[in-house]
Motif scaffolding. Structure first.
Motif, PDB file in Angstrom:
ATOM      1  N   SER A  18       0.747  -1.122   0.012  1.00 57.51           N
ATOM      2  CA  SER A  18      -0.087  -0.178   0.089  1.00 57.51           C
ATOM      3  C   SER A  18       0.856   1.024  -0.046  1.00 57.51           C
ATOM      4  O   SER A  18       2.101   1.163   0.356  1.00 57.51           O
ATOM      5  CB  SER A  18      -0.881   0.096   1.248  1.00 57.51           C
ATOM      6  N   PHE A  19       0.184   2.238  -0.199  1.00 56.29           N
ATOM      7  CA  PHE A  19       0.971   3.775  -0.378  1.00 56.29           C
ATOM      8  C   PHE A  19       1.274   3.879   1.165  1.00 56.29           C
ATOM      9  O   PHE A  19       2.530   4.678   1.436  1.00 56.29           O
ATOM     10  CB  PHE A  19      -0.064   4.812  -0.770  1.00 56.29           C
ATOM     11  N   ALA A  20       0.803   3.703   2.238  1.00 59.30           N
ATOM     12  CA  ALA A  20       1.179   3.888   3.543  1.00 59.30           C
ATOM     13  C   ALA A  20       2.544   2.990   3.912  1.00 59.30           C
ATOM     14  O   ALA A  20       3.324   3.325   4.645  1.00 59.30           O
ATOM     15  CB  ALA A  20       0.151   3.543   4.432  1.00 59.30           C
ATOM     16  N   ASP A  21       2.547   1.819   3.422  1.00 57.80           N
ATOM     17  CA  ASP A  21       3.578   0.981   3.514  1.00 57.80           C
ATOM     18  C   ASP A  21       4.756   1.463   2.740  1.00 57.80           C
ATOM     19  O   ASP A  21       5.753   1.452   3.421  1.00 57.80           O
ATOM     20  CB  ASP A  21       3.539  -0.590   3.029  1.00 57.80           C
ATOM     21  N   THR A  22       4.658   2.066   1.638  1.00 50.37           N
ATOM     22  CA  THR A  22       5.674   2.605   0.745  1.00 50.37           C
ATOM     23  C   THR A  22       6.301   3.694   1.714  1.00 50.37           C
ATOM     24  O   THR A  22       7.607   4.028   1.817  1.00 50.37           O
ATOM     25  CB  THR A  22       5.146   3.129  -0.561  1.00 50.37           C
ATOM     26  N   LEU A  23       5.336   4.590   2.094  1.00 53.44           N
ATOM     27  CA  LEU A  23       5.894   5.921   2.880  1.00 53.44           C
ATOM     28  C   LEU A  23       6.554   5.390   4.110  1.00 53.44           C
ATOM     29  O   LEU A  23       7.961   6.134   4.479  1.00 53.44           O
ATOM     30  CB  LEU A  23       4.653   6.607   3.346  1.00 53.44           C
ATOM     31  N   LYS A  24       6.028   4.228   4.569  1.00 56.84           N
ATOM     32  CA  LYS A  24       6.947   3.970   5.990  1.00 56.84           C
ATOM     33  C   LYS A  24       8.050   3.451   5.590  1.00 56.84           C
ATOM     34  O   LYS A  24       9.159   3.733   6.424  1.00 56.84           O
ATOM     35  CB  LYS A  24       6.025   2.921   6.647  1.00 56.84           C
ATOM     36  N   GLY A  25       8.382   2.766   4.680  1.00 61.24           N
ATOM     37  CA  GLY A  25       9.683   1.958   3.868  1.00 61.24           C
ATOM     38  C   GLY A  25      10.639   3.435   3.766  1.00 61.24           C
ATOM     39  O   GLY A  25      11.846   3.417   3.974  1.00 61.24           O
ATOM     40  N   LEU A  26      10.047   4.305   2.980  1.00 62.48           N
ATOM     41  CA  LEU A  26      10.939   5.539   2.751  1.00 62.48           C
ATOM     42  C   LEU A  26      11.187   6.157   4.014  1.00 62.48           C
ATOM     43  O   LEU A  26      12.521   6.804   3.931  1.00 62.48           O
ATOM     44  CB  LEU A  26      10.142   6.344   1.923  1.00 62.48           C
ATOM     45  N   PHE A  27      10.557   6.368   4.706  1.00 66.14           N
ATOM     46  CA  PHE A  27      10.743   7.113   6.231  1.00 66.14           C
ATOM     47  C   PHE A  27      11.892   6.276   6.820  1.00 66.14           C
ATOM     48  O   PHE A  27      12.936   7.028   7.398  1.00 66.14           O
ATOM     49  CB  PHE A  27       9.739   7.577   7.056  1.00 66.14           C
ATOM     50  N   GLY A  28      11.797   5.202   7.000  1.00 65.91           N
ATOM     51  CA  GLY A  28      12.870   4.072   7.672  1.00 65.91           C
ATOM     52  C   GLY A  28      13.959   4.248   6.984  1.00 65.91           C
ATOM     53  O   GLY A  28      15.163   4.466   7.642  1.00 65.91           O
ATOM     54  N   LYS A  29      14.204   4.202   5.542  1.00 69.95           N
ATOM     55  CA  LYS A  29      15.425   4.546   4.694  1.00 69.95           C
ATOM     56  C   LYS A  29      15.915   5.928   4.932  1.00 69.95           C
ATOM     57  O   LYS A  29      17.104   5.733   5.092  1.00 69.95           O
ATOM     58  CB  LYS A  29      15.146   4.050   3.307  1.00 69.95           C
ATOM     59  N   GLY A  30      15.025   6.938   5.126  1.00 67.30           N
ATOM     60  CA  GLY A  30      15.602   8.208   5.251  1.00 67.30           C
ATOM     61  C   GLY A  30      16.274   8.327   6.852  1.00 67.30           C
ATOM     62  O   GLY A  30      17.400   9.045   6.732  1.00 67.30           O
ATOM     63  N   LYS A  31      15.620   7.447   7.689  1.00 70.41           N
ATOM     64  CA  LYS A  31      16.140   7.854   9.110  1.00 70.41           C
ATOM     65  C   LYS A  31      17.556   6.987   9.056  1.00 70.41           C
ATOM     66  O   LYS A  31      18.820   7.547   9.673  1.00 70.41           O
ATOM     67  CB  LYS A  31      15.217   7.010  10.063  1.00 70.41           C
ATOM     68  N   GLN A  32      17.740   6.024   8.345  1.00 63.62           N
ATOM     69  CA  GLN A  32      19.044   5.202   8.288  1.00 63.62           C
ATOM     70  C   GLN A  32      20.175   6.023   7.603  1.00 63.62           C
ATOM     71  O   GLN A  32      21.223   6.054   8.124  1.00 63.62           O
ATOM     72  CB  GLN A  32      18.753   3.847   7.701  1.00 63.62           C
ATOM     73  N   ILE A  33      19.639   6.635   6.445  1.00 62.90           N
ATOM     74  CA  ILE A  33      20.811   7.466   5.662  1.00 62.90           C
ATOM     75  C   ILE A  33      20.918   8.633   6.663  1.00 62.90           C
ATOM     76  O   ILE A  33      22.205   9.060   6.589  1.00 62.90           O
ATOM     77  CB  ILE A  33      20.018   8.020   4.492  1.00 62.90           C
ATOM     78  N   ALA A  34      19.994   9.292   7.451  1.00 57.48           N
ATOM     79  CA  ALA A  34      20.536  10.292   8.194  1.00 57.48           C
ATOM     80  C   ALA A  34      21.251   9.997   9.355  1.00 57.48           C
ATOM     81  O   ALA A  34      22.268  10.696   9.641  1.00 57.48           O
ATOM     82  CB  ALA A  34      19.130  11.128   8.847  1.00 57.48           C
ATOM     83  N   SER A  35      21.011   8.818   9.740  1.00 57.91           N
ATOM     84  CA  SER A  35      21.800   8.182  10.879  1.00 57.91           C
ATOM     85  C   SER A  35      23.384   8.104  10.627  1.00 57.91           C
ATOM     86  O   SER A  35      24.233   8.377  11.276  1.00 57.91           O
ATOM     87  CB  SER A  35      21.318   7.013  11.659  1.00 57.91           C
ATOM     88  N   GLU A  36      23.431   7.434   9.331  1.00 63.27           N
ATOM     89  CA  GLU A  36      24.800   7.163   8.858  1.00 63.27           C
ATOM     90  C   GLU A  36      25.485   8.398   8.340  1.00 63.27           C
ATOM     91  O   GLU A  36      26.874   8.385   8.461  1.00 63.27           O
ATOM     92  CB  GLU A  36      24.570   6.345   7.556  1.00 63.27           C
ATOM     93  N   ASN A  37      24.732   9.623   8.262  1.00 63.29           N
ATOM     94  CA  ASN A  37      25.467  10.601   7.770  1.00 63.29           C
ATOM     95  C   ASN A  37      25.193  11.893   8.798  1.00 63.29           C
ATOM     96  O   ASN A  37      24.931  13.107   8.145  1.00 63.29           O
ATOM     97  CB  ASN A  37      25.213  11.146   6.251  1.00 63.29           C
ATOM     98  N   ALA A  38      25.024  11.702   9.920  1.00 65.24           N
ATOM     99  CA  ALA A  38      24.565  12.530  11.104  1.00 65.24           C
ATOM    100  C   ALA A  38      25.435  13.761  10.962  1.00 65.24           C
ATOM    101  O   ALA A  38      24.922  14.795  10.874  1.00 65.24           O
ATOM    102  CB  ALA A  38      24.484  12.057  12.259  1.00 65.24           C
TER     103      ALA A  38
END
Length: 63
Positions: free
Chosen positions: A2-22
């Protein structure tokens, strides 16, 4: 998926990338604040500083 699942996945990926490049993200926040201060002649410096601090607090720590 679903669209909501896609957004959750993108948000999770964004948090991971932000964490790796804090450090880079914090540098970008500082640079953006300095740019705004420069363009406004420091008129909103206190507000910009508060926004910078708030933005830095939501950057997840490096895992």
């Amino acid at each position: 998926m679903s669209f909501a699942d896609t957004l959750k996945g993108l948000f999770g990926k964004g948090k991971q990338i932000a964490s790796e490049n804090a450090e880079k993200v914090e540098g970008a926040v500082d640079k953006a604040g300095d740019f705004i201060d420069d363009k406004t002649g420091g008129k909103y410096k206190d507000t910009v500083d508060k926004v910078q601090d708030a933005a830095k607090k939501v950057i997840p720590p490096k895992e």
